[in-house]
Design a protein around this motif. Structure first.
Motif, mmCIF file in Angstrom:
data_model
loop_
_atom_site.group_PDB
_atom_site.id
_atom_site.type_symbol
_atom_site.label_atom_id
_atom_site.label_comp_id
_atom_site.label_asym_id
_atom_site.label_seq_id
_atom_site.Cartn_x
_atom_site.Cartn_y
_atom_site.Cartn_z
ATOM 1 N N UNK A 21 0.846 -1.207 0.000
ATOM 2 C CA UNK A 21 0.000 0.000 0.000
ATOM 3 C C UNK A 21 0.875 1.248 0.000
ATOM 4 N N UNK A 22 1.917 1.247 0.805
ATOM 5 C CA UNK A 22 2.821 2.407 0.840
ATOM 6 C C UNK A 22 3.477 2.613 -0.521
ATOM 7 N N UNK A 23 3.918 1.521 -1.140
ATOM 8 C CA UNK A 23 4.528 1.638 -2.463
ATOM 9 C C UNK A 23 3.522 2.153 -3.491
ATOM 10 N N UNK A 24 2.266 1.714 -3.395
ATOM 11 C CA UNK A 24 1.243 2.180 -4.329
ATOM 12 C C UNK A 24 0.989 3.670 -4.151
ATOM 13 N N UNK A 27 3.818 5.608 -5.660
ATOM 14 C CA UNK A 27 3.726 5.586 -7.119
ATOM 15 C C UNK A 27 2.603 6.486 -7.613
ATOM 16 N N UNK A 28 1.485 6.520 -6.890
ATOM 17 C CA UNK A 28 0.344 7.324 -7.318
ATOM 18 C C UNK A 28 0.657 8.815 -7.285
ATOM 19 N N UNK A 36 10.481 3.633 -9.966
ATOM 20 C CA UNK A 36 9.594 2.912 -9.063
ATOM 21 C C UNK A 36 8.981 1.684 -9.705
ATOM 22 N N UNK A 37 8.821 1.691 -11.003
ATOM 23 C CA UNK A 37 8.208 0.540 -11.666
ATOM 24 C C UNK A 37 9.097 -0.690 -11.519
#
Length: 138
Positions: A21-24, A27-28, A36-37
């Protein structure tokens, strides 16, 4: 026998979910997400590896507790094998010009994964509908 395995597995899954969730969120809100990808792909690979290890450990513990359940496990493994085999046969290896650094084998594997996801999802929806209709008719 009181085992702490379910508690440990739950804590590990919650921690891994929070990392995702933190990574999403990062990225958002990042406009230039080129670096990041690759991080997401690496994280996804590790999640698959960890999930596989946990599934094998869970399977081994389950068989140690109840050895008579091996028949159901074999039926499930055969069903998954049939689904993946059917998905592979139905997979398309077309590489569109907009794809970058993708060859036909990678495209076929991605298509196989998507097809198996669709088949398993359809089977899940059908089982829920069947369960609901059977409950109403009783």
């Amino acid at each position: 026998m009181n085992s702490s395995y379910p508690l440990i597995a739950r804590i590990v899954s919650i921690v891994l979910m929070l990392i995702g969730v933190i990574m999403w969120v990062i990225l958002a809100y990042d406009t230039e997400n080129d670096g990041l990808i690759s991080t997401f792909v690496t994280y996804g690979k590790w999640m698959v590896i960890i999930g596989f290890i946990l599934a094998v450990l869970s399977f081994g513990m389950s068989l140690a507790i109840n050895p008579s359940s091996i028949k159901g496990v074999i039926i499930g493994l055969v069903a998954i094998g049939v689904i993946f085999g059917l998905s592979y046969v139905l997979a398309d290896a077309t590489v569109l010009p907009s794809y970058k650094n993708i060859d036909e084998s990678t495209s076929k594997l991605v298509s196989t994964g998507l097809n198996s996801f669709y088949i398993i999802g359809l089977l899940a929806v059908l089982s829920v509908v069947y369960s609901g209709v059977a409950r109403i008719l009783k």
